[in-house]
Enzyme design. Structure first.
Site, PDB file in Angstrom:
ATOM      1  N   CYS A  79     -46.905 -56.016  18.423  1.00  0.00           N
ATOM      2  CA  CYS A  79     -46.089 -54.808  18.533  1.00  0.00           C
ATOM      3  C   CYS A  79     -45.187 -54.628  17.309  1.00  0.00           C
ATOM      4  CB  CYS A  79     -45.290 -54.808  19.828  1.00  0.00           C
ATOM      5  SG  CYS A  79     -44.223 -56.224  20.042  1.00  0.00           S
ATOM      6  N   HIS A  80     -45.028 -55.679  16.508  1.00  0.00           N
ATOM      7  CA  HIS A  80     -44.230 -55.543  15.287  1.00  0.00           C
ATOM      8  C   HIS A  80     -44.916 -54.628  14.264  1.00  0.00           C
ATOM      9  CE1 HIS A  80     -46.932 -58.954  14.462  1.00  0.00           C
ATOM     10  NE2 HIS A  80     -46.875 -58.562  13.196  1.00  0.00           N
ATOM     11  N   ASN A  92     -43.764 -56.005  25.851  1.00  0.00           N
ATOM     12  CA  ASN A  92     -44.791 -56.973  25.457  1.00  0.00           C
ATOM     13  C   ASN A  92     -44.275 -58.404  25.565  1.00  0.00           C
ATOM     14  OD1 ASN A  92     -46.813 -58.445  24.149  1.00  0.00           O
ATOM     15  ND2 ASN A  92     -46.180 -57.765  22.119  1.00  0.00           N
ATOM     16  N   TYR A  97     -46.020 -45.003  16.563  1.00  0.00           N
ATOM     17  CA  TYR A  97     -46.050 -44.890  18.022  1.00  0.00           C
ATOM     18  C   TYR A  97     -46.914 -43.703  18.436  1.00  0.00           C
ATOM     19  CZ  TYR A  97     -42.191 -48.234  18.133  1.00  0.00           C
ATOM     20  OH  TYR A  97     -41.405 -49.357  17.985  1.00  0.00           O
ATOM     21  N   GLU A 106     -47.126 -60.473   6.519  1.00  0.00           N
ATOM     22  CA  GLU A 106     -48.503 -59.996   6.690  1.00  0.00           C
ATOM     23  C   GLU A 106     -48.964 -59.199   5.476  1.00  0.00           C
ATOM     24  OE1 GLU A 106     -48.827 -59.658  11.539  1.00  0.00           O
ATOM     25  OE2 GLU A 106     -48.798 -57.809  10.365  1.00  0.00           O
TER      26      GLU A 106
END
Length: 177
Positions: free
Chosen positions: A142-143, A134, A111, A169
């Site tokens: 945002c993850h 979001n 962040y 991912e």
């Protein structure tokens, strides 16, 4: 935010992480929401877009829905847009969401680093709030935002979903590398 009444069309489907709702209007994606069931996602959609009249979409939305559902299971590279995104938020939220879109799949950012990237190093809490607001899960990733110590913190659609998205991912990024 838009205070003029408008129509928003949604389509619901199931993915490995539960339900996924996609909403569009005027050829743009306005929302991609993750959740447990259609009723809770509809309530979330209406809360996010209080001036919209919600309508169930037709099969013309199926390509966008199938693209989003497939991406949840195989999150390779950037989210494959079948329609342009419509970001509705404050100037700060839109800045954060644009910066998030530049974080590659398989990578993470804190962040604090995200706040520095948008030129607002003291706005860490506001950046976290923008992530929570979001409306475009997976398309605006945002993850991929973690605490400064690298731990997973809150996620609008559940910490376990965040954990799963990151793991998928990272697995795919390792296979590609």
């Amino acid at each position: 935010m838009n205070s003029v009444p408008y129509s928003l069309y949604y389509r619901f489907g199931h993915c490995s992480m539960g339900g996924l709702m996609l909403a569009e209007a005027d050829g743009h994606l306005h929302a991609i929401l993750l959740g447990d069931d259609k009723a809770s996602l509809l309530a979330d959609l209406q809360q996010r877009f209080p001036n919209a009249t919600l309508h169930e979409g037709d099969e013309s939305m199926d390509l966008a829905l199938q693209t989003a559902l497939a991406y949840v299971d195989q999150p390779r590279g950037a989210f494959p847009l079948s329609k342009p995104l419509r970001l509705r938020g404050t100037a700060l939220q839109c800045e954060v969401w644009h910066a998030l879109s530049e974080v590659p799949a398989g990578s993470t950012i804190s962040y604090a680093e995200l706040a520095r990237r948008i030129g607002r190093p003291r706005a860490v809490r506001a950046v976290a709030a923008a992530c929570a607001a979001n409306p475009l899960a997976i398309a605006v990733p945002c993850h991929r935002v973690l605490r400064s110590d690298g731990d997973i913190s809150g996620y609008r659609w559940g910490v376990e979903r965040k954990r799963q998205l990151l793991a998928r991912e990272q697995e795919l990024a390792a296979v590609i590398a």
